[in-house]
Each structure stands twice: as structure tokens, then as C-alpha cells.
Design a protein around this motif. Structure first.
Motif, PDB file in Angstrom:
ATOM      1  N   GLY B  16      -6.189   2.911  -4.754  1.00  0.00           N
ATOM      2  CA  GLY B  16      -7.114   3.414  -5.772  1.00  0.00           C
ATOM      3  C   GLY B  16      -7.026   4.924  -5.880  1.00  0.00           C
ATOM      4  O   GLY B  16      -7.000   5.499  -6.982  1.00  0.00           O
ATOM      5  N   ALA B  17      -6.935   5.578  -4.727  1.00  0.00           N
ATOM      6  CA  ALA B  17      -6.832   7.045  -4.702  1.00  0.00           C
ATOM      7  C   ALA B  17      -5.534   7.498  -5.381  1.00  0.00           C
ATOM      8  O   ALA B  17      -5.521   8.467  -6.144  1.00  0.00           O
ATOM      9  N   ILE B  18      -4.460   6.769  -5.105  1.00  0.00           N
ATOM     10  CA  ILE B  18      -3.162   7.106  -5.701  1.00  0.00           C
ATOM     11  C   ILE B  18      -3.248   7.015  -7.237  1.00  0.00           C
ATOM     12  O   ILE B  18      -2.834   7.934  -7.950  1.00  0.00           O
ATOM     13  N   SER B  19      -3.831   5.907  -7.726  1.00  0.00           N
ATOM     14  CA  SER B  19      -3.923   5.727  -9.189  1.00  0.00           C
ATOM     15  C   SER B  19      -4.730   6.842  -9.838  1.00  0.00           C
ATOM     16  O   SER B  19      -4.367   7.346 -10.900  1.00  0.00           O
ATOM     17  N   ALA B  68       1.218  13.080  -0.949  1.00  0.00           N
ATOM     18  CA  ALA B  68       2.144  13.782  -1.852  1.00  0.00           C
ATOM     19  C   ALA B  68       1.489  14.076  -3.205  1.00  0.00           C
ATOM     20  O   ALA B  68       1.864  15.030  -3.887  1.00  0.00           O
ATOM     21  N   LEU B  69       0.498  13.249  -3.566  1.00  0.00           N
ATOM     22  CA  LEU B  69      -0.202  13.462  -4.846  1.00  0.00           C
ATOM     23  C   LEU B  69      -1.431  14.362  -4.664  1.00  0.00           C
ATOM     24  O   LEU B  69      -2.222  14.522  -5.595  1.00  0.00           O
ATOM     25  N   GLN B 341      -5.938  -4.492  -6.558  1.00  0.00           N
ATOM     26  CA  GLN B 341      -7.338  -4.259  -6.933  1.00  0.00           C
ATOM     27  C   GLN B 341      -7.671  -2.768  -6.905  1.00  0.00           C
ATOM     28  O   GLN B 341      -8.384  -2.269  -7.773  1.00  0.00           O
ATOM     29  N   GLY B 342      -7.146  -2.076  -5.903  1.00  0.00           N
ATOM     30  CA  GLY B 342      -7.379  -0.637  -5.795  1.00  0.00           C
ATOM     31  C   GLY B 342      -6.797   0.090  -6.998  1.00  0.00           C
ATOM     32  O   GLY B 342      -7.440   0.957  -7.604  1.00  0.00           O
ATOM     33  N   HIS B 343      -5.581  -0.297  -7.369  1.00  0.00           N
ATOM     34  CA  HIS B 343      -4.908   0.298  -8.529  1.00  0.00           C
ATOM     35  C   HIS B 343      -5.757   0.091  -9.793  1.00  0.00           C
ATOM     36  O   HIS B 343      -6.007   1.028 -10.564  1.00  0.00           O
TER      37      HIS B 343
END
Lengths: 112, 407
Positions: B16-19, B68-69, B341-343
Motif C-alpha cells: 500500500g505504501a509503495i502504491s 527506494a520510493l 489488497q495493499g496495492h
């Protein structure tokens, strides 16, 4: 006695280069820097981490994710620290949690 | 710059954080464990397509992608409370207090305990604890153990212990009590196991599970189930024996096993002892949702999802403005589903803040989630889709109720 899994057929060889010393109830032991205190104690074959505050019966790690609070120890003088969530540091002074006085109950047992 | 906080650094939270970071959000992930990965960390199994699913590696990949993000991680940081003040979610930790308009709860799951006599002895631990010790910390929980509780998780972890050269004497049922309920009932356990029989290495078990479609055959199956158990990965799985006591002076020295009837009653005089130095208790997983309860989310008990879940819609919004959920807090499923789901939750949050310009991406993420669910190798509950439908009905009803109140 070490319970360490050095060679694992799928996960490969354990990187144990960061070995450090700590004390548990005054005894000097070794563990890996940054692993949980619970893991370091278990690797040294130590099962009993605490004695129940009221009954004095021995307790060890149970859930290993911070929920059951069975693994509370004293770390560098601070009490009630969960061994399963706390990373091991060099020269940490760890003492098992112990039975606490129950004066009201003791008084009632002797006076009622 | 938009910002968001994620509580839980497991597969759902980190993805989720990445998205969100990919959509230009400044994201902080908070977790009380010292490593990112959550329950994904301990996982280790061979995929049907070949190759190993290594939770330590998968967790590191997710964590490094997030770093990295520019995602900020606050590990070893327990959250003690959340509340909404002046339109902002306030997150209280043991060190700092954080505020954000967008809060994603990805707190995962915990294991249900099964209390049996002697279970407080050192050397008794949850099966997930043994998994993390073995695969993450690389420490043996003991040399020889017994697993109490027969389910998907316990059979998967039994195999992981075996790979690490730790002897598992058997997997057996817990003594039937008011607390152990269905986990102590052989027929109920067999029914749930039939849904995972495709994982069995034995063709016989796979074929047998197909034959056991009707209730009469199931009853026969459990009545004539061999007392010495059936072996899976060379570990006897005993559906007609229960661990009725764990004994030892200052730590585990052994267990007492007894034969049980098809409905779980102990057959007197059949008690035997096995010497072991550790015992794992496998009561199954339930959604860990205390923070959603503190926030004021309505909850529903949905058996198929593993317990009480906070009311949410299929794009991971709760009924509370700015509060979202993803991963096992929404129902017990595998890590690959949690990642999807996180995404999806991350996109939903970004979409809210960008006035709906990500609708297309959300539909795409929803499709990915559904196909991952349909193709899941390990299903913790066979009727997960029924559970999701029930929840959707509650959501629709809630929306209608709100309209009624407003009118």
C-alpha cells in the motif's frame, strides 16, 4: 548448547558474523546483533524468561509477535520489556521478570 | 504534498505504501516489529510451479522497493491509540504522535490460543512463533516437538520445521473443551482439511478427498481414520488422537496423547506419553483489528473471514472518512492476496485525493486481486468469496441506512 540453525537446505548458511555479548541474570552469553532478545535466549537453550508475578510459575515465549506479553524481561534496568520485540544490543543487561509480593493476599491468607 | 500513514509493515501495508509513493504521496509506515515483513517473514514453501516462496526474501524486496520510493519506516514502534481530531487521524506511538488525513490499517492477524493443561510451561509456543524462530531468526524451537491443532497453517509449518531438521513427532488435535470447540472435533477438522487436500503430496489423499464429497462418506472416513494417523511429509497427522496434557517440571518434557471418538470425546485407558522438548499450539488465525475498533468502525462476525472484521467496501474504504484497511485485518488469506489488497487500498487513497482520476487503475487492481484470490494455492478458508459477499451486503445495508438517516 546452541539451538542455532547454521545451515538450512533452502535458506542457505546463516550470517553469524555480528556476534556480540550480553548478560542474562548475570551470566555472559553471546547472540547476534539486532536479533530479538527472545531469539538470542532460545539460541542459548534458555526457555524460562520470566516467573509469573503471582504464582511464580515459569514462563517462556509464547506468541513471539508482542501480543501475549509472556516474555517480559528487565533490560538495562527498564522493566516490562517484551523480549520478542526488542533487538539485542552489545552488553545488554537482561534480567528475567519475577514473582512480585502479594501483601493483601498474604495478609488475608493469614488473617481470615 | 499529500501524506499518508500505514500501520503495519507486512505485505499489505508495504505494498500500500509503495502504491501511494508511486502516486506522489509522502508515506510513513509504522510497525512494532524490528523488521518489515509481518507474517510474510516466516513463510517458506515450494510453489506448485516450482521454486521456493521465501518470506524473508519477499519481505526484503518489498521493503527495499518502498525505501527506494522514499517511504519512511518507523520500526520497533508500537501504536497504542488512534483517534480523529479536527479532520485528521492522530496516531499515538511509544515515542511520537503523528497526524495524517489518510490512514491505512494493515495490522494483519494473530493466532488464537488453545488452552490445554500445561500450556503455560516454557517450551510451549504458538505455531507461528516456532515458524519465525526457525525461518527468520534461525533458532530451533527445540529438538523434537508435537503440534496441537490440525489446520492449513500447522501442516505448512510442520513441513518447514522438518526442512530445518527439527523432528515433529506428530500433529494431533487439542483436547475437546468449550474453548477448543471445533479445533477439537475430528469430523469438523476433517471437513476443513478436505479443502486443502490438493496440497497433499500423496495421490491417495488427493483422490480420497474427492471421494469424500458426501456426509455419509465423511462420517465413515473419520470413524475408520487410522489411529496411528496418516503421514504427510512423513509426519503423522492424527485426527483420532488428542493432546490432553503437556507435562514437565520447569519446561516441556512431554505430552499425554489419548484416542478420541469421532466427536472428540476421550476414550479412557488409551493415554500414552511422548517425550518432546517443545509443543506448538495451532489455533488458527484471526483478523487483528483493535485499532479499527478504537477508531469506531462497525464490525461484523464473518466465519469465512476468520472472525470479526471492520466494515469496508471492495476498494478497502471503511465507513470512517480517511480510514482504510488492507490485508488480514479484512479476513484471513495468503500474503499474495494481501499484497494485491495493499496495492488496491493505496490506489483508493490516492484516488480520493486526486478527485477520482485513478478509477481505471482501481478497476485494474480489483481484477488483479480477484484473479490472485481465485488462483491462491493456499486457502485458509474455502468459502472466502461467500464471506466477502456477506460483507458487501452489510456495506450496502449500511449505505442505505445512512441515506435514511440523512433523509
Amino acid at each position: 548448547m546452541t539451538m542455532r540453525i547454521i545451515d538450512h537446505p533452502v535458506l542457505g548458511r546463516l550470517n553469524d558474523s555480528n556476534t556480540i555479548s550480553f548478560t542474562y541474570n548475570g551470566e555472559t552469553l553471546t547472540g547476534l546483533l539486532g536479533e530479538s532478545i527472545a531469539a538470542a535466549l532460545l539460541a542459548n537453550g534458555i526457555r524460562t524468561i520470566r516467573y509469573h508475578e503471582e504464582s511464580g510459575t515459569p514462563r517462556g515465549i509464547y506468541c513471539n509477535i508482542g501480543h501475549c506479553f509472556e516474555c517480559r524481561v528487565h533490560v538495562n534496568g527498564q522493566q516490562g520489556v517484551r523480549a520478542c520485540l526488542t533487538p539485542l544490543e552489545e552488553n545488554m543487561d537482561i534480567i528475567s521478570g519475577g514473582k512480585l509480593p502479594t501483601p493483601v493476599r498474604d495478609w488475608r491468607a493469614n488473617n481470615e | 504534498m499529500n501524506n499518508a500513514i500505514v500501520i503495519g509493515a507486512g505485505p499489505a501495508g508495504v505494498s500500500g505504501a509503495i502504491s501511494m509513493a508511486q502516486q506522489g504521496f509522502k508515506v510513513t509506515v509504522i510497525d512494532e516489529y524490528m523488521k518489515a515483513g509481518g507474517r510474510l517473514l516466516g513463510q517458506l514453501y515450494e510453489e506448485p510451479t516450482g521454486g521456493w516462496w521465501n518470506g524473508v526474501k519477499e519481505s526484503a524486496n518489498l521493503y527495499n522497493s518502498a525505501l527506494a520510493l522514499g517511504v519512511d519506516f518507523k520500526l520497533s514502534t508500537p501504536v497504542s491509540n488512534i483517534e480523529k481530531i479536527d479532520g485528521q487521524w492522530v496516531v499515538y506511538t511509544n515515542e511520537h504522535t503523528y497526524t495524517t488525513p489518510n490512514l491505512l490499517l494493515a495490522t494483519g492477524a494473530a493466532e488464537s490460543p488453545i488452552p490445554i493443561p500445561g500450556w503455560t510451561l516454557p517450551g510451549v509456543m504458538s505455531v507461528g512463533a516456532a515458524q519465525v524462530m526457525t525461518n527468520v531468526h534461525r533458532v530451533k524451537p527445540g529438538n523434537k516437538g508435537v503440534i496441537v491443532g490440525v489446520n492449513v497453517l500447522s501442516s505448512a509449518i510442520a513441513m518447514e520445521l522438518k526442512i530445518a531438521n527439527i523432528e515433529v513427532a506428530c500433529i494431533a488435535l487439542p483436547k475437546l473443551t468449550k474453548v477448543s470447540e471445533e479445533t477439537g472435533n475430528p469430523l469438523a477438522v476433517m471437513n476443513s482439511l478436505l479443502n486443502v487436500a490438493h496440497m497433499a503430496p500423496s495421490q491417495l489423499v488427493k483422490m480420497g478427498s474427492k471421494l469424500m464429497k458426501n456426509d455419509f462418506l465423511k462420517k465413515m472416513g473419520i470413524t475408520f481414520y487410522p489411529k496411528k494417523g496418516m503421514k504427510m511429509w512423513d509426519i503423522p497427522i492424527m485426527l483420532r488422537k488428542a493432546v490432553i496434557e503437556i507435562y514437565g517440571n520447569n519446561s516441556v518434557e512431554g505430552v499425554v496423547l489419548a484416542d478420541i471418538s469421532p466427536s472428540g470425546e476421550i476414550i479412557p485407558g488409551t493415554e500414552t506419553k511422548i517425550s518432546v522438548d517443545f509443543v506448538c499450539i495451532a489455533g488458527g488465525l484471526y483478523p487483528l483489528a483493535e485499532l479499527a475498533a478504537l477508531a469506531g468502525c462497525p464490525f461484523h462476525w464473518i466465519e469465512e473471514l476468520g472472525g470479526y472484521v471492520p466494515l469496508h467496501n471492495e476498494t478497502m474504504e471503511t465507513v470512517l472518512d480517511g480510514l482504510y484497511v488492507a490485508g488480514n485485518i479484512t479476513g484471513i488469506e495468503g500474503a499474495k492476496i494481501a499484497i494485491k489488497q495493499g496495492h488496491l487500498a493505496g490506489l483508493t487513497i490516492a484516488n480520493k485525493n486526486y478527485n477520482g482520476k485513478l478509477e481505471h487503475e482501481i478497476q485494474d487492481a480489483l481484477k488483479q486481486l480477484n484473479s490472485t484470490r481465485a488462483n491462491a494455492f493456499i486457502q485458509f478458508h474455502p468459502n472466502i468469496n461467500i464471506g466477502k459477499q456477506k460483507l458487501q451486503q452489510y456495506w450496502i445495508k449500511h449505505q442505505q441506512d445512512i441515506k435514511l438517516v440523512k433523509n
